[in-house]
Design an enzyme around this catalytic site. Sequence first.
Site, PDB file in Angstrom:
ATOM      1  N   ASN A 182       7.608  -8.294   0.482  1.00  0.00           N
ATOM      2  CA  ASN A 182       8.148  -6.957   0.677  1.00  0.00           C
ATOM      3  C   ASN A 182       7.943  -6.426   2.092  1.00  0.00           C
ATOM      4  OD1 ASN A 182       8.817  -4.006  -0.173  1.00  0.00           O
ATOM      5  ND2 ASN A 182       6.693  -3.891   0.554  1.00  0.00           N
ATOM      6  N   ASP A 197       9.457   5.205   4.663  1.00  0.00           N
ATOM      7  CA  ASP A 197       9.196   5.550   6.062  1.00  0.00           C
ATOM      8  C   ASP A 197       9.992   4.671   7.035  1.00  0.00           C
ATOM      9  OD1 ASP A 197       7.784   3.206   5.728  1.00  0.00           O
ATOM     10  OD2 ASP A 197       5.865   4.003   6.427  1.00  0.00           O
ATOM     11  N   ASP A 227      -1.854  -9.545   6.830  1.00  0.00           N
ATOM     12  CA  ASP A 227      -0.902  -9.201   7.880  1.00  0.00           C
ATOM     13  C   ASP A 227       0.043 -10.391   7.989  1.00  0.00           C
ATOM     14  OD1 ASP A 227       0.528  -8.784  10.203  1.00  0.00           O
ATOM     15  OD2 ASP A 227      -1.205  -8.150  11.392  1.00  0.00           O
ATOM     16  N   SER A 283      18.436  -7.042   2.226  1.00  0.00           N
ATOM     17  CA  SER A 283      19.302  -5.878   2.388  1.00  0.00           C
ATOM     18  C   SER A 283      20.744  -6.336   2.538  1.00  0.00           C
ATOM     19  CB  SER A 283      18.895  -5.086   3.638  1.00  0.00           C
ATOM     20  OG  SER A 283      19.849  -4.087   3.939  1.00  0.00           O
ATOM     21  N   TYR A 286      17.107  -5.929  12.913  1.00  0.00           N
ATOM     22  CA  TYR A 286      16.873  -5.777  11.476  1.00  0.00           C
ATOM     23  C   TYR A 286      17.935  -6.492  10.647  1.00  0.00           C
ATOM     24  CZ  TYR A 286      15.865  -3.681   6.962  1.00  0.00           C
ATOM     25  OH  TYR A 286      15.556  -3.503   5.624  1.00  0.00           O
ATOM     26  N   ASN A 345       0.810  -1.217   0.000  1.00  0.00           N
ATOM     27  CA  ASN A 345       0.000   0.000   0.000  1.00  0.00           C
ATOM     28  C   ASN A 345       0.850   1.277   0.000  1.00  0.00           C
ATOM     29  OD1 ASN A 345       0.276  -1.118   2.896  1.00  0.00           O
ATOM     30  ND2 ASN A 345      -0.134   1.050   3.256  1.00  0.00           N
ATOM     31  N   LYS A 346       2.178   1.134   0.090  1.00  0.00           N
ATOM     32  CA  LYS A 346       3.044   2.313   0.100  1.00  0.00           C
ATOM     33  C   LYS A 346       4.469   1.908  -0.254  1.00  0.00           C
ATOM     34  CE  LYS A 346       3.946   1.761   5.055  1.00  0.00           C
ATOM     35  NZ  LYS A 346       3.912   2.401   6.384  1.00  0.00           N
TER      36      LYS A 346
END
Length: 246
Positions: A91, A205, A64, A146, A169, A16-17
């Site tokens: 993602n 974000d 979710d 990453s 992370y 959604n973003k």
Amino acid sequence: MSEDLKGKVALITGANKGIGYEIARQLGSRGASVLVGSRDIGRGEEAANKLRLSQIDARTIQLDVSDQKTIDSAAKQIESEFGKLDILVNNAGILSDSDRLPPSQVDIETLRHTYETNVFGVFAVTKALLPLLKKSKAGRIVNLSSSLGFLTQNSDPNYEFADFKLLAYNSSKTAVNAITVLLAAELKDTPIKINAADPGFTATDINQYQGYRTVEQGAIAAVRLATLPNDGSSGGFFDENGVVPW
């Protein structure tokens, strides 16, 4: 509009973003039917509506990745509506503010919370949708990862992001890389290809928009891996310039 993906069905989690939305936009612009995976159905529908304004076949799917019920429900919905899944882009991911502390000061709950989405979520979604991917003639799985998950680079004081020692992370992305390699080995005799994509330091974000890359740039590697030809690689880590040793 290029129609080379016409007839393909693609699910992007966290679409959604940010990079997820851009991946959905690029795949949809090439003819794929895109399923906008979103925890919040309202935000997902806003994103899908925006994509539809660009003549993209976009639909919202509540998902979710840390909630098995929504994962199972999404799998049933896709099976009912399409009978298959051609592309899965894992993602969705998080980075907690509390992860910015020195590693020894990170709370165990931060580690658990991060892994619930970034690692267990990736595996749970992939596991649930694998039967539908096997019904595709050329299933593709892309795990957004990453270079922060690279052990060699984390050990290098001259690494560009050497100061980013984010315990939860970084290690979650190391785990995602391992999952990618192990699943690729299991699926090597099938048409399915699974790879990890590095979007680079993209302004989203998750990093308070401090990244120096655009979402358009950040989506390049993932879209390329989602559309690999039959002789494409599997079990690798790629950025937009090609394979990266991990």
